[in-house]
Design an enzyme around this catalytic site. Structure first.
Site, short mmCIF file in Angstrom:
data_model
loop_
_atom_site.label_atom_id
_atom_site.label_comp_id
_atom_site.label_asym_id
_atom_site.label_seq_id
_atom_site.Cartn_x
_atom_site.Cartn_y
_atom_site.Cartn_z
N ASP A 13 24.68 6.19 -12.13
CA ASP A 13 25.58 5.96 -11.06
C ASP A 13 27.31 6.95 -11.28
OD1 ASP A 13 23.55 4.97 -9.34
OD2 ASP A 13 24.33 2.68 -9.69
N LYS A 16 26.12 12.42 -11.63
CA LYS A 16 25.30 13.14 -12.82
C LYS A 16 25.32 14.35 -11.26
CE LYS A 16 22.63 10.26 -14.58
NZ LYS A 16 23.26 9.01 -13.62
N LYS A 18 26.46 15.54 -8.89
CA LYS A 18 27.48 16.60 -8.10
C LYS A 18 27.48 17.29 -9.49
CE LYS A 18 31.82 17.56 -7.32
NZ LYS A 18 33.14 17.14 -7.08
N GLY A 41 18.27 7.81 -8.01
CA GLY A 41 18.81 8.96 -7.03
C GLY A 41 20.27 9.42 -6.85
N HIS A 42 20.18 11.23 -7.42
CA HIS A 42 21.13 11.61 -7.63
C HIS A 42 21.52 12.38 -6.27
CE1 HIS A 42 19.59 12.31 -11.70
NE2 HIS A 42 20.48 11.48 -11.85
N GLN A 241 19.92 7.24 -15.08
CA GLN A 241 20.70 6.15 -15.31
C GLN A 241 21.40 6.89 -15.98
OE1 GLN A 241 16.92 6.77 -15.28
NE2 GLN A 241 16.31 5.65 -13.06
N THR A 256 16.43 -0.27 -17.82
CA THR A 256 15.84 0.61 -17.35
C THR A 256 14.04 1.08 -18.46
OG1 THR A 256 14.88 2.13 -16.07
CG2 THR A 256 15.81 3.05 -18.05
N ARG A 321 21.02 -0.97 -2.37
CA ARG A 321 20.95 -2.40 -2.82
C ARG A 321 23.27 -2.75 -3.51
NH1 ARG A 321 18.25 -4.00 -8.35
NH2 ARG A 321 18.35 -2.60 -8.31
N PRO A 322 23.91 -3.43 -3.19
CA PRO A 322 25.41 -3.25 -3.22
C PRO A 322 25.69 -3.77 -5.26
CG PRO A 322 24.65 -5.64 -2.28
CD PRO A 322 23.36 -4.65 -2.05
P1 IMP Z 1 13.85 0.46 -12.95
O1 IMP Z 1 14.68 1.29 -13.60
O2 IMP Z 1 13.74 0.53 -12.13
O3 IMP Z 1 12.67 -0.56 -14.14
O4 IMP Z 1 14.89 -1.48 -13.36
C1 IMP Z 1 15.77 -1.77 -14.65
C2 IMP Z 1 17.39 -1.37 -14.05
O5 IMP Z 1 17.80 -0.54 -13.90
C3 IMP Z 1 17.97 -2.41 -13.61
O6 IMP Z 1 18.73 -3.08 -13.64
C4 IMP Z 1 17.84 -1.26 -12.33
O7 IMP Z 1 18.77 -1.84 -11.56
C5 IMP Z 1 18.55 -0.29 -13.42
N1 IMP Z 1 19.10 0.93 -12.29
C6 IMP Z 1 16.89 1.79 -12.64
N2 IMP Z 1 17.56 3.16 -12.63
C7 IMP Z 1 18.87 3.18 -11.66
C8 IMP Z 1 19.91 4.09 -11.30
O8 IMP Z 1 19.23 5.03 -11.19
N3 IMP Z 1 21.12 3.77 -10.88
C9 IMP Z 1 22.15 2.78 -11.77
N4 IMP Z 1 20.77 2.10 -12.43
C10 IMP Z 1 19.47 2.00 -12.21
#
Ligand code: IMP
Length: 417
Positions: A13, A16, A18, A41-42, A241, A256, A321-322
């Site tokens: 977050d 990237k 942008k 989510g980009h 990520q 992740t 999510r917040p």
């Molecule tokens: P997962 O990738 O869904 O397995 O989640 C593992 C961890 O990575 C959790 O803490 C998620 O909130 C975090 N996470 C996964 N994708 C993103 C992302 O795109 N942005 C920020 N955190 C992420």
């Protein structure tokens, strides 16, 4: 320089999407998503300020002539990717998907919700279980989906049944119901054969359709990328990520399940280290994190985090999510730069500094405060003395001398130095 890698140097977050979108429009011929899946989510705004969010698709889909690749390092939920491809209207001419990409099947999503959503704070999209099945050499791939469909169906059914057999029925049913609702499926959960019914009446017919749909998108993307490289095309390799969430990072298990870092780029794309010409690290002016785990610089109670979060719009692009928020951590950024061999940094959300209660960064384990600058409305506003002082100090403290600034949501609000 034909290949540039974009890596988030914080916890995802960073903005990237942008930066990738800006480079795609100014420079790139090819945009490659190298890891992750629909957990990402980009968020991208075009010049008119219109908002787009991509999850599994590379950010290059917003430029009509850009070729996009999803590599074998990405896990694919065939149902949700199909929806995204339709939404962005991406034809096979502009999208290649690795035939080796592991699948995300219903049991991966159910297991994620049963076991990891609470423990790790995952996005519950099935990411971890899909990678785990791949590493343990059980998972099926996009190639299997298109060429050995019965084998995929048997696997999907058996695995879901196995999870149901070892879980309390009330717990399983409630998670499964949630999965059905979120994915637009309907099955009578009172029936004794509800898993079979779901598979036979809903999921298998969908897989039949998807197997045909994806056939023409699949390729050996390692070879394809090498051929683009030989043709001297400009290639962007886009991570999802960020450094702090790498599965081999120090925050394990709060991570992740793939590698956003540079090692992942090589493993997942089939490019070798000599073919990476520039590594661009992305850093947000403050830090955010979703999910569990230590957060050294997290804003304490005295800061009105809720109002700030609202003003900054810090809610997950995928889950809503917040996000947890805190000061920029330069000790982490330094490690992230070392690990990734970063050449250039883009600092994003420079315009948001005015909204922060103060401007602080962590360095050598203690907080330093900088003078805040005034509103940035145009490129010229980047000449403010406070910004120059901050950027000079940032360069010294990180050891990265090449720093560019992003100062708004729109595609062109980015000044490359
Ligand atoms: P997962 O990738 O869904 O397995 O989640 C593992 C961890 O990575 C959790 O803490 C998620 O909130 C975090 N996470 C996964 N994708 C993103 C992302 O795109 N942005 C920020 N955190 C992420």
């Amino acid at each position: 320089m034909p290949t540039k890698v974009i890596i988030g140097l914080q916890w995802g977050d960073e903005g990237k999407g942008k930066v990738v979108d800006n480079l795609v429009h100014e420079w790139a011929d090819v945009c490659v998503r190298y890891q992750g899946g629909p957990n990402a989510g980009h968020t991208i705004y075009n010049e008119q300020g219109q908002k787009f969010v991509t999850h599994a698709l590379p950010s290059g889909v917003l430029k009509k002539s850009c070729k996009n690749i999803i590599t074998k390092g990405c896990v694919i939920n065939p149902a949700t990717l199909h929806e995204e491809i339709k939404e962005f209207n991406v034809t096979k001419k502009f999208l290649a998907i690795s035939e080796s990409s592991p699948l995300i099947l219903p049991h991966h999503i159910v297991l994620d919700q049963l076991k990891y959503q609470e423990k790790i704070g995952t996005t519950a999209k099935g990411i971890g279980p899909a990678y785990a099945d791949y590493i343990s050499r059980d998972n099926k791939t996009m190639h299997d989906l298109c060429h050995s469909l019965q084998y995929v169906k048997n696997y999907a059914y058996e695995q879901l049944k196995k999870i149901s057999d070892v879980t309390s029925q009330s717990r399983f049913k409630s998670v499964f119901e949630n999965f059905l609702n979120k994915n637009g499926f309907k099955t009578d959960l009172e029936s004794s054969n509800y898993i079979e019914n779901f598979m036979n009446n809903q999921y298998f017919p969908l897989l039949d359709e998807l197997a045909t749909f994806y056939t023409e998108y699949l390729s050996n993307t390692d070879s394809l990328l090498q051929s683009y490289y030989r043709d001297n095309l400009n290639i962007i390799l886009e991570g999802a990520q960020g450094w702090g969430l790498d599965v081999w990072g120090r925050s394990y298990p709060n991570v992740t399940s793939s590698s956003p870092n540079i090692g992942g780029v090589l493993t997942y794309t089939g490019l070798n280290h000599r073919q990476i010409d520039e590594v661009i690290g992305i850093v947000k002016i403050y830090k955010s994190k979703v999910g569990s785990g230590e957060f050294k610089t997290e804003w304490e109670e005295s800061v009105d985090v809720q109002t700030l979060r609202q003003n900054l719009g810090e809610y997950g692009a995928t889950t809503g999510r917040p996000r947890r928020l805190g000061w920029l951590d330069l000790d982490e950024i330094k490690s992230a730069c070392e690990t990734n061999g970063v050449d250039t940094i883009v600092i994003t959300r420079m315009d948001s500094a005015v909204d922060l209660p103060a401007l602080k960064v962590l360095h050598n384990n203690s907080l330093r405060e900088y003078q805040k600058w005034n509103q940035i409305e145009a490129e010229n506003d980047l000449n403010q003395i406070e910004i120059q002082q901050f950027v000079s100090s940032f360069k010294v403290l990180t050891g990265i001398n090449d720093v560019s600034l992003s100062y708004g949501k729109k595609r062109n609000q980015l000044k490359w130095f």
